[in-house]
Write a protein that holds these residues in place. Structure first.
Motif, PDB file in Angstrom:
ATOM      1  N   ALA A 173      -0.153 -25.516 -31.858  1.00 44.36           N
ATOM      2  CA  ALA A 173      -0.813 -26.811 -31.689  1.00 44.36           C
ATOM      3  C   ALA A 173       0.185 -27.953 -31.789  1.00 44.36           C
ATOM      4  N   SER A 174       1.062 -27.899 -32.777  1.00 46.89           N
ATOM      5  CA  SER A 174       2.053 -28.960 -32.937  1.00 46.89           C
ATOM      6  C   SER A 174       3.029 -28.987 -31.769  1.00 46.89           C
ATOM      7  N   SER A 175       3.302 -27.837 -31.181  1.00 47.53           N
ATOM      8  CA  SER A 175       4.249 -27.797 -30.059  1.00 47.53           C
ATOM      9  C   SER A 175       3.663 -28.427 -28.805  1.00 47.53           C
ATOM     10  N   PHE A 176       2.331 -28.429 -28.664  1.00 48.79           N
ATOM     11  CA  PHE A 176       1.712 -29.069 -27.508  1.00 48.79           C
ATOM     12  C   PHE A 176       1.932 -30.576 -27.503  1.00 48.79           C
ATOM     13  N   SER A 177       2.132 -31.152 -28.671  1.00 49.70           N
ATOM     14  CA  SER A 177       2.366 -32.597 -28.737  1.00 49.70           C
ATOM     15  C   SER A 177       3.852 -32.940 -28.662  1.00 49.70           C
ATOM     16  N   THR A 178       4.707 -31.919 -28.651  1.00 48.04           N
ATOM     17  CA  THR A 178       6.156 -32.156 -28.593  1.00 48.04           C
ATOM     18  C   THR A 178       6.797 -31.344 -27.465  1.00 48.04           C
ATOM     19  N   ILE A 179       6.053 -31.127 -26.379  1.00 45.12           N
ATOM     20  CA  ILE A 179       6.617 -30.405 -25.234  1.00 45.12           C
ATOM     21  C   ILE A 179       7.829 -31.175 -24.724  1.00 45.12           C
ATOM     22  N   PRO A 180       8.952 -30.516 -24.500  1.00 41.26           N
ATOM     23  CA  PRO A 180      10.165 -31.226 -24.060  1.00 41.26           C
ATOM     24  C   PRO A 180       9.921 -32.031 -22.784  1.00 41.26           C
ATOM     25  N   GLU A 181      10.619 -33.130 -22.665  1.00 43.02           N
ATOM     26  CA  GLU A 181      10.472 -33.999 -21.505  1.00 43.02           C
ATOM     27  C   GLU A 181      10.752 -33.224 -20.212  1.00 43.02           C
ATOM     28  N   GLY A 182       9.863 -33.380 -19.246  1.00 43.56           N
ATOM     29  CA  GLY A 182      10.018 -32.693 -17.969  1.00 43.56           C
ATOM     30  C   GLY A 182       9.426 -31.298 -17.937  1.00 43.56           C
ATOM     31  N   PHE A 183       8.909 -30.809 -19.072  1.00 44.12           N
ATOM     32  CA  PHE A 183       8.362 -29.456 -19.150  1.00 44.12           C
ATOM     33  C   PHE A 183       6.839 -29.482 -19.214  1.00 44.12           C
ATOM     34  N   VAL A 184       6.224 -28.354 -18.847  1.00 47.45           N
ATOM     35  CA  VAL A 184       4.805 -28.116 -19.067  1.00 47.45           C
ATOM     36  C   VAL A 184       4.655 -26.793 -19.796  1.00 47.45           C
ATOM     37  N   ALA A 185       3.537 -26.630 -20.486  1.00 46.23           N
ATOM     38  CA  ALA A 185       3.231 -25.361 -21.137  1.00 46.23           C
ATOM     39  C   ALA A 185       2.350 -24.532 -20.209  1.00 46.23           C
ATOM     40  N   VAL A 186       2.685 -23.256 -20.080  1.00 48.31           N
ATOM     41  CA  VAL A 186       1.911 -22.312 -19.280  1.00 48.31           C
ATOM     42  C   VAL A 186       1.283 -21.321 -20.256  1.00 48.31           C
ATOM     43  N   VAL A 187      -0.054 -21.301 -20.309  1.00 46.63           N
ATOM     44  CA  VAL A 187      -0.766 -20.497 -21.309  1.00 46.63           C
ATOM     45  C   VAL A 187      -1.625 -19.454 -20.627  1.00 46.63           C
ATOM     46  N   HIS A 188      -1.445 -18.211 -21.026  1.00 54.65           N
ATOM     47  CA  HIS A 188      -2.269 -17.110 -20.519  1.00 54.65           C
ATOM     48  C   HIS A 188      -2.467 -16.100 -21.630  1.00 54.65           C
ATOM     49  N   ARG A 189      -3.736 -15.934 -22.047  1.00 57.49           N
ATOM     50  CA  ARG A 189      -4.092 -14.931 -23.049  1.00 57.49           C
ATOM     51  C   ARG A 189      -3.179 -14.970 -24.267  1.00 57.49           C
ATOM     52  N   ARG A 190      -3.081 -16.125 -24.860  1.00 55.43           N
ATOM     53  CA  ARG A 190      -2.324 -16.355 -26.103  1.00 55.43           C
ATOM     54  C   ARG A 190      -0.812 -16.266 -25.894  1.00 55.43           C
ATOM     55  N   ASN A 191      -0.374 -16.130 -24.668  1.00 53.27           N
ATOM     56  CA  ASN A 191       1.055 -16.199 -24.367  1.00 53.27           C
ATOM     57  C   ASN A 191       1.370 -17.605 -23.865  1.00 53.27           C
ATOM     58  N   VAL A 192       2.395 -18.219 -24.448  1.00 43.59           N
ATOM     59  CA  VAL A 192       2.768 -19.587 -24.102  1.00 43.59           C
ATOM     60  C   VAL A 192       4.225 -19.610 -23.671  1.00 43.59           C
ATOM     61  N   GLN A 193       4.488 -20.287 -22.556  1.00 45.95           N
ATOM     62  CA  GLN A 193       5.863 -20.436 -22.086  1.00 45.95           C
ATOM     63  C   GLN A 193       6.062 -21.867 -21.612  1.00 45.95           C
ATOM     64  N   TRP A 194       7.256 -22.409 -21.872  1.00 49.45           N
ATOM     65  CA  TRP A 194       7.593 -23.759 -21.422  1.00 49.45           C
ATOM     66  C   TRP A 194       8.369 -23.656 -20.114  1.00 49.45           C
ATOM     67  N   VAL A 195       7.930 -24.428 -19.127  1.00 48.77           N
ATOM     68  CA  VAL A 195       8.549 -24.389 -17.798  1.00 48.77           C
ATOM     69  C   VAL A 195       8.845 -25.814 -17.348  1.00 48.77           C
ATOM     70  N   ARG A 196      10.050 -26.035 -16.825  1.00 50.60           N
ATOM     71  CA  ARG A 196      10.423 -27.349 -16.317  1.00 50.60           C
ATOM     72  C   ARG A 196       9.942 -27.507 -14.880  1.00 50.60           C
ATOM     73  N   LEU A 197       9.174 -28.570 -14.628  1.00 49.55           N
ATOM     74  CA  LEU A 197       8.791 -28.862 -13.254  1.00 49.55           C
ATOM     75  C   LEU A 197      10.007 -29.377 -12.495  1.00 49.55           C
ATOM     76  N   THR A 198      10.178 -28.893 -11.296  1.00 48.62           N
ATOM     77  CA  THR A 198      11.342 -29.290 -10.504  1.00 48.62           C
ATOM     78  C   THR A 198      10.884 -29.738  -9.119  1.00 48.62           C
ATOM     79  N   PRO A 199      10.348 -30.952  -8.990  1.00 50.63           N
ATOM     80  CA  PRO A 199       9.900 -31.425  -7.675  1.00 50.63           C
ATOM     81  C   PRO A 199      11.060 -31.506  -6.687  1.00 50.63           C
ATOM     82  N   THR A 200      10.793 -31.117  -5.457  1.00 51.35           N
ATOM     83  CA  THR A 200      11.783 -31.250  -4.398  1.00 51.35           C
ATOM     84  C   THR A 200      11.844 -32.707  -3.930  1.00 51.35           C
TER      85      THR A 200
END
Length: 214
Positions: A173-200
């Motif tokens: 929960a605390s990590s959702f409020s401190t996601i690194p700049e430029g990243f999103v959290a990807v959540v599936h069945r209690r698995n969480v991964q941070w991914v940087r969006l990279t717009p073209t």
């Protein structure tokens, strides 16, 4: 080669060579998000041989970016919105449905109000993508039932609500409020991964910065 980890609806890890071949059919490559914190490219299986529900919690431009990438994969896009004009950037890009079978994406605009869409289309290879800028206690049940949740940084109260709805520990929960700049959290069945969006360059020109809210 593409490799997969975890459940049948897991994240897909692709090589950089795969990332260059961005227009593979959606059923083979999934929807590319960007690199993880180690720089490894990540995509998600947005279309499956079963109805799928994805919830996006974040900015309008974040959702537009995902819709644009679904179009690039050959998906047929439909939009349900109280303000259709804010999706013009996507409706101008989509083509007419072809004769061959195509994955289908229904984008449901709940940015301002209304409950999260909880009932995906009943057809295989069809995905409902529900968009919310903020979440409320009433959203907990559909969030818990979603196949995939993509999240931009949340205020503390919403971060706690989200973690509880997804049955995640307090530390997440605390990590959702401190996601690194430029990243999103990807959540599936209690698995969480941070991914940087990279717009073209094209995506930035058409849509702008997915982390800007205005």
């Amino acid at each position: 080669m593409l490799t997969r980890t975890g459940s049948p609806f897991a994240l897909i890890r692709a090589t950089r060579k795969d990332m260059d071949r961005f227009r593979f059919p959606a059923v083979q490559t999934g929807l590319v998000l960007g690199p993880d914190q180690r720089g490894r490219p990540v995509a998600v299986e947005a279309f499956r041989p079963a109805p799928t529900h994805v919830v996006v919690i974040g900015s309008l431009r974040f959702a537009q970016l995902l819709g644009f990438r679904a179009l690039a994969l050959g998906a047929h896009l439909s939009i349900r919105s109280p303000v259709p004009t804010r999706w013009t950037v996507l409706t101008q890009q989509r083509g007419e449905p072809g004769a061959r079978p195509r994955p289908e994406l229904l984008l449901v605009d709940n940015v301002s109000s209304g409950p999260i869409e909880a009932n995906p289309s009943l057809r295989p290879w069809s995905t409902v993508l529900s968009v919310r800028q903020d979440i409320e206690p009433a959203d907990a049940e559909p969030l818990g039932r979603a196949d995939l949740v993509l999240v931009q940084a949340r205020p503390d109260g919403q971060a706690t609500l989200l973690a509880n709805a997804l049955n995640l520990p307090e530390s997440v929960a605390s990590s959702f409020s401190t996601i690194p700049e430029g990243f999103v959290a990807v959540v599936h069945r209690r698995n969480v991964q941070w991914v940087r969006l990279t717009p073209t360059m094209v995506e930035r020109h058409l849509i702008g910065d997915p982390f800007q809210t205005s």
